[in-house]
Design an enzyme around this catalytic site. Structure first.
Site, PDB file in Angstrom:
ATOM      1  N   ASN A   1       0.842  -1.199   0.000  1.00 37.79           N
ATOM      2  CA  ASN A   1       0.000   0.000   0.000  1.00 37.79           C
ATOM      3  C   ASN A   1       0.875   1.246   0.000  1.00 37.79           C
ATOM      4  O   ASN A   1       1.637   1.437  -0.957  1.00 37.79           O
ATOM      5  CB  ASN A   1      -1.071  -0.004   1.097  1.00 37.79           C
ATOM      6  CG  ASN A   1      -0.590  -0.180   2.505  1.00 37.79           C
ATOM      7  OD1 ASN A   1       0.027  -1.184   2.835  1.00 37.79           O
ATOM      8  ND2 ASN A   1      -0.891   0.773   3.378  1.00 37.79           N
ATOM      9  N   ASP A   2       0.822   2.113   0.992  1.00 38.95           N
ATOM     10  CA  ASP A   2       1.379   3.465   0.896  1.00 38.95           C
ATOM     11  C   ASP A   2       2.789   3.529   0.312  1.00 38.95           C
ATOM     12  O   ASP A   2       3.715   2.861   0.809  1.00 38.95           O
ATOM     13  CB  ASP A   2       1.443   4.098   2.291  1.00 38.95           C
ATOM     14  CG  ASP A   2       0.085   4.256   2.927  1.00 38.95           C
ATOM     15  OD1 ASP A   2      -0.910   3.794   2.356  1.00 38.95           O
ATOM     16  OD2 ASP A   2       0.027   4.850   4.014  1.00 38.95           O
TER      17      ASP A   2
ATOM     18  N   GLU B   1      -4.498  12.003   6.322  1.00 42.12           N
ATOM     19  CA  GLU B   1      -3.384  11.059   6.385  1.00 42.12           C
ATOM     20  C   GLU B   1      -2.281  11.493   5.425  1.00 42.12           C
ATOM     21  O   GLU B   1      -2.491  12.316   4.533  1.00 42.12           O
ATOM     22  CB  GLU B   1      -3.850   9.643   6.011  1.00 42.12           C
ATOM     23  CG  GLU B   1      -4.871   9.038   6.949  1.00 42.12           C
ATOM     24  CD  GLU B   1      -5.191   7.602   6.597  1.00 42.12           C
ATOM     25  OE1 GLU B   1      -5.014   6.734   7.473  1.00 42.12           O
ATOM     26  OE2 GLU B   1      -5.610   7.341   5.444  1.00 42.12           O
TER      27      GLU B   1
END
Length: 664
Positions: free
Chosen positions: A192-193, A363
């Site tokens: 993910n990120d 975020e």
């Protein structure tokens, strides 16, 4: 027998000179004077484009000297980029005959280029040579070849990228399923990120969150990838392992090259400050690398920031604030972004907060400076964060604000905007190239995002891998006569993937056109469309499987918006997709219009990158961008270009196959 050449008769002038020797001598002296004068004049003013370029660049050199004397330093200029700093500091430059003029400076030197009659000529502070051969012009020690190439690109001379080999363009021998051809994915398991890349020793170093235990187990760690061009990535392995220091897994943060050795681990050490989470408590820890970012060690003093009792306290973004000789951290704290400063990356002091309601839990913040329209006089701070736009009819994405920063607090100038209007561009990071001059670094940046969405990330039909990164894009901050906004363009290095293009026939889309797309499923479509006379109608690119459209990429001339619909793909039809997966995504989101509609006859550019499970759309000069996952159903694939609601004309277009970046 000798060959006799007829003796020519003398002209009357020659006969007279023969009779009078002194006249011969006078004529010779006169001819010599004419010859010398002509040589001097030729040296001062060579005919044609080179002469004009020499004159213009000579004037630039004089202005740079004046700027150095008056203002204490060299200055930049870019005619088409609206940068007039050199003119303001060193005086006007007579640029008559130049189609464009660009100069960059690096403190101790400068490089300038002038485009005259379609050819770019260079000159630098290191030499008086003016040449159209870029390699023949000596560069100042502080200007790199990459900075020179960037200047040339600004003047319309793009870098030539080596093409792919035939094997990389061919359809795989085995069905790749939904694994992308030209997007970074984990070899297996979950990603993910993205974590912001940095450049060190000839390589870009990039990390992403990785979970080798998915779907059975939780917890992420930092997986390392490297690249020379931000297109071809090599997975290097886990660089920071989870659950090793008693503080939990390894989550999002920042890696920086500590050139000054401020953290105490040596000059050039790579320092990562990131979130660790244990039993729901988020803390910030420091890890350091002395092998160029391939492996990291835990700092004995972790955590460097203990949680003050906050539920959301994560995703530190580290920025070097040279103007104030400090490190700056942005921390996502629910509905606000906290600002902290540090001298050494270990001891952090809270200084301010930026609060924003209506965008969900913020975020993955980002913070950087950019020059509006490439003008250093309009240098602006940009604050960005992952946000939820559901109150605006959107999904999650990257929201950003432009404004000012005084070393402690950020003050926005106006409300937020969005970098990408698609459903699948989240947790994005941006970065610049340290090999460029400061002005070039502030004029353009790179960006990459996680090509996914938490609403359905765990319900997608990929096999063996879960998650991918977007392509790298370049962003600029442009005002276009109004409010500054980030515009996007695919990074030029993507040209290294391009095979031989096939033209799309010009003309009306009344009968539709079947496009010649490759069997590999990876290609790019470039279109230049003419706006209909009545201002209505849509151009639609239909991605079809089994004879039915599973996704549509279009441009609506009435609203001036590009859009993506995927309500017929394998996920939308599979019954498990969230409702917002089926929602049509259009540029501008819930706003009234993306841009004012132009007059009839105006053209619109549309570029679409299609991979085996995604589309990335860039329209209207990059002012509109949409990134979306798309999962074709089973059956033969076909791509058609059609019109709807009005007559649409293709002025020109092409379909270009794109190579795979996967090895083996």
């Amino acid at each position: 027998m000798p060959f006799n050449v007829p003796r020519p008769s003398l002209s009357p002038l020659a006969a007279a000179l023969k009779r009078r020797p002194l006249l011969w001598a006078a004529a010779a002296v006169g001819a010599a004077v004419v010859l010398v004068l002509s040589l001097v004049l030729a040296g001062q003013g060579r005919p044609g484009a080179e002469a004009a370029a020499g004159r213009i660049l000579g004037a630039v050199a004089a202005a740079q000297d004046a700027s150095k004397e008056r203002a204490g330093g060299y200055a930049s200029v870019w005619l088409k980029g609206n940068d007039r700093t050199l003119f303001e500091r060193g005086g006007q430059v007579a640029a008559d005959g130049a189609e464009d003029l660009r100069s960059v400076e690096c403190g101790a030197g400068w490089l300038a280029g002038a485009r005259v009659d379609g050819t770019v000529y260079l000159r630098s502070s290191a030499t008086d040579t003016v040449s159209a051969d870029a390699g023949a012009v000596q560069l100042p020690a502080c200007i790199s070849a990459e900075a020179r190439d960037g200047l040339l690109a600004d003047l319309g001379v793009p870098r030539a990228w080596p093409g792919p080999d035939a094997a990389a363009l061919a359809a795989p021998a085995q069905d790749p399923g939904y694994r992308p051809a030209f997007h970074l994915t984990p070899d297996q398991h979950w990603m993910n990120d993205p974590q912001r890349p940095f450049f060190l020793n000839g390589l870009w170093h990039y990390y992403y969150l990785y979970n080798a235990d998915y779907p059975e187990g939780n917890g992420t760690e930092w997986f390392h990838a490297t690249s020379t061009d931000m297109v071809h990535w090599r997975n290097e392995g886990v660089a920071i392992e989870k659950f090793r220091n008693g503080l939990g897994d390894i989550e999002t943060g920042s890696a920086v090259v500590d050139t000054g050795g401020t953290a105490g681990f040596g000059k050039g050490a790579v320092i990562a400050v990131l979130t660790q989470q244990d039993d729901g408590v988020q803390r910030q820890s420091l890890f350091y690398s002395t092998d160029n970012g391939y492996s990291f060690k835990n700092y004995d003093g972790n955590p460097v920031m203990d949680n003050p009792g906050a539920e959301h306290w994560r995703d530190p973004r580290i920025v070097r604030d040279d103007a104030n000789n400090q490190w700056l951290m942005l921390l996502a704290e629910g509905h606000k972004i906290g600002f902290y400063t540090s001298p050494d990356l270990k001891k952090w002091t809270y200084v301010s907060a930026f609060e924003q309601d209506g965008l969900g839990i913020l975020e993955c913040p980002d913070f950087f400076q950019m020059d509006v329209d490439g003008d250093p006089a309009k240098r602006t701070w940009v604050l960005a964060a992952g946000a939820n736009g559901s109150e605006e009819g959107r999904t999650t994405g990257l929201a950003y604000w432009t404004g000012s920063f005084d070393g402690k607090a950020f003050t926005p100038e106006g409300g937020h905007q969005w970098l990408d209007d698609g459903a699948d561009f989240y947790a994005a990071v941006t970065w610049d190239d340290p090999r460029l001059t400061d002005g070039q670094r502030k004029a353009s940046r790179h960006a990459i995002g996680w090509m996914n969405n938490w609403s359905y990330a765990r319900d997608l039909p990929t096999d063996g891998f879960f998650g991918s990164a977007s392509v790298t894009r370049d962003i600029r901050l442009e005002s276009d006569g109004g409010r500054p906004a980030l515009v996007s363009a695919p990074t030029p290095a993507l040209q290294s993937l391009e095979g031989e293009a096939t033209a799309v026939p010009a003309g009306s889309l009344g009968g539709g056109k079947v496009l010649p797309v490759p069997e590999s499923g990876a290609y790019k479509v470039d279109l230049e469309l003419e706006r209909p006379a009545n201002g209505a109608g849509e151009a639609r690119l239909l991605l079809q499987g089994g004879g039915k459209a599973y996704a549509t990429v279009g441009y609506d001339f009435r609203t001036g918006r590009a859009f993506v619909a995927r309500d017929g793909d394998a996920v939308a039809m599979g019954g498990k997709a969230a409702a917002d997966y089926r929602q049509i995504r259009a540029a501008g989101g819930g706003q009234e219009a993306a841009r004012p509609r132009g007059a009839a006859g105006e053209t619109v550019s549309l570029t679409v990158y299609v991979d085996r499970s995604s589309v990335e759309v860039f329209a209207d000069g990059g002012r509109q961008a949409l990134t979306s996952l798309v999962f074709p159903p089973a059956g033969a694939k076909e791509t058609r270009l059609v019109q709807d609601g009005g007559e649409v004309t293709v002025l020109q277009g092409k379909v270009t196959p794109l190579a795979s970046i996967r090895q083996g």
